[in-house]
Design a protein around this motif. Structure first.
Motif, short mmCIF file in Angstrom:
data_model
loop_
_atom_site.label_atom_id
_atom_site.label_comp_id
_atom_site.label_asym_id
_atom_site.label_seq_id
_atom_site.Cartn_x
_atom_site.Cartn_y
_atom_site.Cartn_z
N GLY A 97 -7.96 -69.95 51.22
CA GLY A 97 -7.21 -68.79 51.68
C GLY A 97 -8.08 -67.92 52.56
N GLN A 98 -7.59 -66.73 52.86
CA GLN A 98 -8.31 -65.77 53.69
C GLN A 98 -8.43 -64.45 52.96
OE1 GLN A 98 -5.43 -66.33 57.09
NE2 GLN A 98 -7.30 -66.33 58.30
N THR A 99 -9.51 -63.73 53.23
CA THR A 99 -9.64 -62.40 52.65
C THR A 99 -8.56 -61.48 53.24
OG1 THR A 99 -11.13 -61.45 54.30
CG2 THR A 99 -12.13 -62.73 52.50
N LEU A 100 -8.23 -60.43 52.51
CA LEU A 100 -7.23 -59.49 53.04
C LEU A 100 -7.72 -58.79 54.31
CD1 LEU A 100 -5.42 -57.79 50.03
CD2 LEU A 100 -4.87 -59.88 51.28
N PHE A 101 -9.03 -58.65 54.47
CA PHE A 101 -9.54 -58.09 55.72
C PHE A 101 -9.16 -58.97 56.91
CE2 PHE A 101 -12.97 -55.41 53.57
CZ PHE A 101 -12.41 -54.21 53.98
N GLU A 102 -9.12 -60.27 56.68
CA GLU A 102 -8.80 -61.20 57.77
C GLU A 102 -7.33 -61.15 58.15
OE1 GLU A 102 -11.46 -65.07 57.50
OE2 GLU A 102 -10.82 -64.48 55.48
N HIS A 189 -11.99 -54.47 46.63
CA HIS A 189 -11.79 -54.18 48.06
C HIS A 189 -11.35 -55.48 48.71
CE1 HIS A 189 -15.67 -56.12 48.88
NE2 HIS A 189 -16.18 -55.39 47.90
N PHE A 190 -11.02 -55.42 49.99
CA PHE A 190 -10.33 -56.56 50.61
C PHE A 190 -11.21 -57.78 50.84
CE2 PHE A 190 -6.34 -54.44 52.62
CZ PHE A 190 -5.92 -54.10 51.34
N ASN A 191 -12.54 -57.66 50.72
CA ASN A 191 -13.38 -58.86 50.76
C ASN A 191 -13.32 -59.62 49.45
OD1 ASN A 191 -14.50 -59.15 53.32
ND2 ASN A 191 -16.07 -57.61 52.95
N ARG A 225 -10.33 -45.12 53.25
CA ARG A 225 -10.86 -44.04 54.09
C ARG A 225 -11.68 -44.59 55.25
NH1 ARG A 225 -13.02 -40.87 50.01
NH2 ARG A 225 -15.10 -41.76 50.28
N ASN A 226 -12.43 -45.67 55.00
CA ASN A 226 -13.28 -46.23 56.04
C ASN A 226 -13.42 -47.74 55.84
OD1 ASN A 226 -15.11 -46.77 58.05
ND2 ASN A 226 -16.79 -45.57 57.18
N PRO A 227 -12.39 -48.51 56.21
CA PRO A 227 -12.41 -49.96 55.95
C PRO A 227 -13.59 -50.67 56.58
CG PRO A 227 -10.61 -49.38 57.44
CD PRO A 227 -11.14 -48.10 56.89
N ASN A 228 -14.04 -50.23 57.73
CA ASN A 228 -15.12 -50.94 58.41
C ASN A 228 -16.47 -50.81 57.71
OD1 ASN A 228 -13.70 -52.09 60.69
ND2 ASN A 228 -13.41 -49.99 61.40
N ARG A 239 -13.09 -56.14 62.81
CA ARG A 239 -13.05 -54.68 62.82
C ARG A 239 -11.63 -54.20 62.58
NH1 ARG A 239 -17.74 -53.64 61.39
NH2 ARG A 239 -17.60 -51.48 62.05
N GLN A 240 -11.50 -53.20 61.70
CA GLN A 240 -10.20 -52.76 61.23
C GLN A 240 -9.79 -51.42 61.84
OE1 GLN A 240 -8.50 -54.80 58.72
NE2 GLN A 240 -10.11 -56.18 59.43
N ASP A 241 -8.49 -51.22 61.95
CA ASP A 241 -7.92 -49.95 62.37
C ASP A 241 -7.55 -49.19 61.10
OD1 ASP A 241 -6.49 -47.80 63.31
OD2 ASP A 241 -5.21 -48.96 64.66
N SER A 242 -8.17 -48.05 60.86
CA SER A 242 -7.93 -47.30 59.62
C SER A 242 -6.47 -46.91 59.45
CB SER A 242 -8.82 -46.07 59.56
OG SER A 242 -8.57 -45.22 60.68
N GLN A 243 -5.71 -46.85 60.56
CA GLN A 243 -4.28 -46.51 60.47
C GLN A 243 -3.51 -47.56 59.66
OE1 GLN A 243 -2.76 -43.60 61.65
NE2 GLN A 243 -4.92 -43.03 61.85
N ASP A 244 -4.00 -48.80 59.65
CA ASP A 244 -3.33 -49.86 58.89
C ASP A 244 -3.47 -49.68 57.39
OD1 ASP A 244 -2.51 -51.20 61.18
OD2 ASP A 244 -4.32 -52.42 61.29
N TYR A 245 -4.34 -48.75 56.98
CA TYR A 245 -4.66 -48.60 55.56
C TYR A 245 -4.09 -47.33 54.94
CZ TYR A 245 -7.83 -52.52 56.09
OH TYR A 245 -8.34 -53.78 56.33
N ILE A 246 -3.51 -46.47 55.75
CA ILE A 246 -3.07 -45.15 55.28
C ILE A 246 -2.10 -45.24 54.11
CG2 ILE A 246 -1.70 -43.13 55.94
CD1 ILE A 246 -3.04 -43.21 58.65
N MET A 247 -1.21 -46.21 54.14
CA MET A 247 -0.14 -46.30 53.15
C MET A 247 -0.58 -46.80 51.78
SD MET A 247 0.29 -49.89 52.97
CE MET A 247 1.97 -50.23 52.49
#
Length: 305
Positions: A97-102, A189-191, A225-228, A239-247
């Motif tokens: 599978g893939q990590t959720l970060f991926e 966390h997503f890793n 707050r700071n996925p990266n 590299r992640q966009d923090s907006q994708d994590y707000i919810m």
């Protein structure tokens, strides 16, 4: 351990377990506590190179042995005696599978909600509640005190900052009382979450143990707050966009109200944040986010009760 010694130890393990001819041995990461290798894309070999982390690896082995489950890796072999090689190691069946970060940036809102729903269902199985007699929440305050004293010995804080932190320590315990206590993964966390064809799976249970159950959301909260900050320097393509994590935090709160809507839940998240900041400010005293949490955001804990 140099490369020659490492390969010697790996060959001893591979020969002992008769895994057959190995065509592909790939190092996946050089972690703080473990070296991780993929064996022919079938198995994951983890060698604990940090002796201070052995207690956590033993906890993970115990968890896998006592919790045969479809939401964690299958443990194929392990040796905690250090008789075969002078290190603890485990061999797990590789998760396909893939990590959720991926995957997180490329899936729909509905898919994200389904993943979080499934995660909470796993939490409900994992979070076995225990009596408050089995865990004293004041241990967290004591941990903060020990970490603070280490930083004071290193002259990280001014006299005014030390006085503030001592007062902050006194404010913590009332917020920790009456919280539900139980077993938690301890490093979600997503890793450490994989999306597979049969659902999500969790890995790395070395921090598994008894704690306030809502402490499970400490690492998630910091990741949101700071996925990266949870990605290594080599993961530039993730590299992640923090907006994708707000919810995420609000959605988890709605899905898991018996834990995330307890009294003082948000205050305890802040206390866990302070603990983490105190732990890492020892190594990175100039890092502004740690200072901000300890001397600015923590002021919320001084409200009248």
């Amino acid at each position: 351990m140099n490369e020659l010694e490492l390969m010697k130890n790996i060959n001893i393990i591979l020969k002992y377990y008769q895994l057959g001819r190995i065509n592909n041995l790939k190092k996946l990461k050089n972690g703080f506590s473990r070296l991780v290798f993929s064996i022919d894309n079938k198995y994951i070999l983890k060698i604990c190179i940090n002796h201070k982390k052995e207690k956590g690896i033993r906890r993970e082995i115990e968890f896998y042995n006592n919790n045969k489950s479809n939401y964690c890796p299958e443990l194929i072999a392990y040796d905690s005696s250090k008789e075969l090689i002078p290190f603890l190691y485990t061999i797990e069946k590789k998760i396909n599978g893939q990590t959720l970060f991926e995957v997180w940036p490329n899936i729909t809102k509905k898919q994200k909600e389904k993943i979080l729903f499934d995660l909470v269902e796993i939490f409900r199985k994992l979070h076995k509640q225990v009596s408050s007699d089995e865990y004293d929440v004041s241990e967290l305050v004591s941990e903060f005190n020990v970490l603070c004293r280490k930083c004071i010995e290193r002259n990280i804080f001014s006299s005014n900052e030390i006085a503030y932190l001592k007062e902050l320590e006194l404010r913590m315990l009332p917020f920790l009382k009456n919280t539900k206590v139980g077993y938690i993964h301890g490093d979600i966390h997503f890793n450490n979450i994989f999306l597979t064809n049969v659902g999500i799976k969790l890995i790395d249970f070395e921090n598994y143990g008894i704690a306030p159950i809502d402490k499970e959301f400490d690492t998630i909260n910091r990741m949101v707050r700071n996925p990266n900050s949870f990605l290594s320097k080599s993961d530039t393509n993730q590299r992640q966009d923090s907006q994708d994590y707000i919810m995420i935090m609000d959605f988890l709160k709605e899905l898991y109200p018996e834990i995330c809507k307890q009294e003082n839940y948000e205050d305890r998240l802040l206390i866990y944040d302070c603990l983490n900041s105190m732990k890492w400010i020892y190594y990175y005293p100039e890092y502004k986010p740690y200072n901000d949490i300890l001397f600015n955001k923590s002021k919320k804990l001084f409200k009248q009760r």
